[in-house]
Design an enzyme around this catalytic site. Structure first.
Site, PDB file in Angstrom:
ATOM      1  N   GLU A 104       0.820  -1.217   0.000  1.00 29.21           N
ATOM      2  CA  GLU A 104       0.000   0.000   0.000  1.00 29.21           C
ATOM      3  C   GLU A 104       0.853   1.267   0.000  1.00 29.21           C
ATOM      4  O   GLU A 104       0.385   2.361   0.320  1.00 29.21           O
ATOM      5  CB  GLU A 104      -0.960  -0.015   1.193  1.00 29.21           C
ATOM      6  CG  GLU A 104      -1.911  -1.216   1.194  1.00 29.21           C
ATOM      7  CD  GLU A 104      -3.226  -1.001   0.422  1.00 29.21           C
ATOM      8  OE1 GLU A 104      -3.750   0.111   0.427  1.00 29.21           O
ATOM      9  OE2 GLU A 104      -3.722  -1.981  -0.184  1.00 29.21           O
ATOM     10  N   HIS A 136      -4.557   1.659   7.345  1.00 25.28           N
ATOM     11  CA  HIS A 136      -3.157   1.965   7.014  1.00 25.28           C
ATOM     12  C   HIS A 136      -2.489   2.478   8.288  1.00 25.28           C
ATOM     13  O   HIS A 136      -3.138   3.151   9.105  1.00 25.28           O
ATOM     14  CB  HIS A 136      -3.049   3.075   5.957  1.00 25.28           C
ATOM     15  CG  HIS A 136      -3.502   2.672   4.589  1.00 25.28           C
ATOM     16  ND1 HIS A 136      -4.323   3.462   3.812  1.00 25.28           N
ATOM     17  CD2 HIS A 136      -3.235   1.571   3.851  1.00 25.28           C
ATOM     18  CE1 HIS A 136      -4.544   2.858   2.652  1.00 25.28           C
ATOM     19  NE2 HIS A 136      -3.896   1.715   2.652  1.00 25.28           N
ATOM     20  N   CYS A 162      -2.947  11.412   3.745  1.00 21.83           N
ATOM     21  CA  CYS A 162      -3.286  10.441   2.683  1.00 21.83           C
ATOM     22  C   CYS A 162      -3.186  11.086   1.316  1.00 21.83           C
ATOM     23  O   CYS A 162      -2.939  10.418   0.315  1.00 21.83           O
ATOM     24  CB  CYS A 162      -4.716   9.941   2.830  1.00 21.83           C
ATOM     25  SG  CYS A 162      -5.053   9.107   4.376  1.00 21.83           S
TER      26      CYS A 162
END
Ligand code: SUG
Length: 437
Positions: free
Chosen positions: A174, A243, A360
């Site tokens: 990721e 995350h 993000c």
């Protein structure tokens, strides 16, 4: 060697919507089916970039991907004109069309993992696009991300752009959302911190495998002594920290983290301290900020930035200000003797409602002066270019999108026109596949 951090933010795309696609991402599930405001979302993103420039930081952009993603629909057996494929997908499998229409590439912390040249064996900046294999709608991002990174970082004397890892969910990766870096100064060799999950079972999936993190570290030529692998706390994932950047962030010598971010946190901190003795941990206890508040407010998904005067500032989402425990924590933090001296709140609410906070929305790239000059300058921003992008968003973006709108062919045409205008605005030529036709 002096170097600076340049944040490459994802330009929020014209199909921004709330489709509830991400299992384990509490905000995405909670807001599923709601009305999204793409124009407002993109303007909020531009405002954040403007703030970064005003603070003296470098700012770049990664472009929105074309959605709906026709190559995905084609690969899944839909045929005919774009109109036909979209209409057929909408009838046959509307959920699949929602997957192919997500604007999720905006969260560029998941675009790639980046290692600055000071850390790598060959002295180049290494970038590996993330395969994002765990979520179907995100697994289709990496081919265009890779193409864009090759364009931006084309100079092979300075940059090495790898391909996304193979192996699907066996090697789920990721990107920078599960990666941190500790260094006295951006330009000094640092310690890179890879955060993985080996979670099986439970409500929510872990998305980052240890093998993927190890492969990226190998590809980037990192020194094993200056690389640390740490396990994400299973309980944090179960609480909605899909995350690690939802519960921790690094900058300089600082790790700012919730006390429940890592599995066996005291031992994890010890291994980090062995690799990086100057480590300064700013840890927030559960009793001060409960994990649930950290996740709903995105306290740790702030951008922790070193300002030109060497002090640090936290760029926080307004949700932190609106949550009692986190607002009180931040006010108190600033009275203590830590490197974090200031806090600024910004409104990125449209992105937050899909689980994407300030951190993000950006990919950190540390570059020396020479490397910065070798970057494709068309992707670097200044106030003038941001004003041009603002006008472009205002002129081309839809005001609102409801989930039912996603099968609308007029929306598809509007997106094509918006992206075509974007490449003209930034003088990028034919970067999108549809422009090569
Ligand atoms: O992958 N949300 C993204 C949010 C990514 C946040 N990134 C970082 N933490 N770095 C995700 O879950 C929601 C899309 C939707 O439901 O429509 C989404 O993909």
């Amino acid at each position: 060697m002096t170097a600076q951090e340049i944040n490459f933010d994802g330009l929020i795309g014209p199909t921004h919507n709330y489709a509830g696609l991400s299992l384990g991402n509490v905000a995405s599930s909670k807001n599923a089916g709601g009305v999204a405001r793409p124009k407002l979302a993109a303007l909020q993103g531009l405002e954040k970039m403007r703030l970064m420039l005003s603070l003296g930081l470098g700012q770049g952009v990664l472009l929105p991907h074309l959605r709906p993603h026709l190559p995905t629909l084609h690969a899944l057996g839909f045929r005919g004109s774009p109109e036909r494929m979209i209409a057929d997908a909408h009838t046959a499998d509307p959920a699949l069309l929602r997957v192919a229409t997500s604007a999720s590439s905006m969260w560029t912390a998941n675009a790639a993992t980046v290692s600055p040249s000071a850390d790598t064996l060959d002295g180049k900046v290494h970038l590996t696009p993330a395969n994002l294999a765990t979520m179907l709608h995100r697994s289709i991002e990496h081919p265009f991300t890779e193409k864009m990174l090759h364009t931006i970082f084309h100079d092979q004397t300075h940059f090495s752009v790898h391909s996304a890892l193979p192996g699907g969910t066996h090697l789920g990766d990721e990107g920078a959302a599960n990666h941190g870096r500790l260094s006295g100064d951006h330009g000094h060799a640092g310690v890179e911190m890879f955060v993985y999950s080996d979670k099986s079972g439970g409500r929510y999936p872990g998305r980052q495998t240890l093998r993927a993190s190890q492969a990226v570290a190998r590809l980037h030529g990192l020194s094993p002594e200056r690389t640390v692998f740490m396990q994400q706390a299973n309980a944090a994932i179960e609480a909605g920290a899909f995350h690690n950047d939802v519960v921790s962030v690094t900058n300089g010598s600082v790790l700012f983290a919730h006390s429940g971010a890592f599995e066996n946190q005291p031992a994890a901190m010890e291994s980090l301290r062995i690799a990086y003795p100057a480590l300064e941990v700013v840890e927030v206890a559960e009793a001060v900020v409960p994990m649930a508040d950290a996740i709903s407010s995105y306290l740790f998904n702030s951008q922790l930035i070193t300002l030109p005067d060497e002090s640090m500032i936290l760029i926080l989402p307004t949700e932190v200000q609106q949550t009692l425990s986190t607002a009180a924590y931040v006010a108190d933090l600033l009275t203590h003797n830590t490197p974090i001296k200031q806090a600024r709140y910004i409104d990125v609410r449209e992105s937050m409602k899909n689980g994407g906070g300030p951190a993000c929305l950006r990919l950190r790239v540390v570059l020396t002066e020479a490397e910065k000059s070798a970057v494709d300058q068309r992707f670097l921003m200044d106030a003038k270019k941001l004003a041009v992008l603002e006008a472009w968003v205002k002129a081309t973006y839809p005001d609102e999108i409801r989930p039912d709108d996603l099968g609308d062919i007029a929306l598809h045409r509007q997106c094509l026109e918006a992206l075509d205008a974007l490449t003209k605005t930034l003088n990028l030529g034919s970067l999108y596949e549809f422009q090569a036709l």
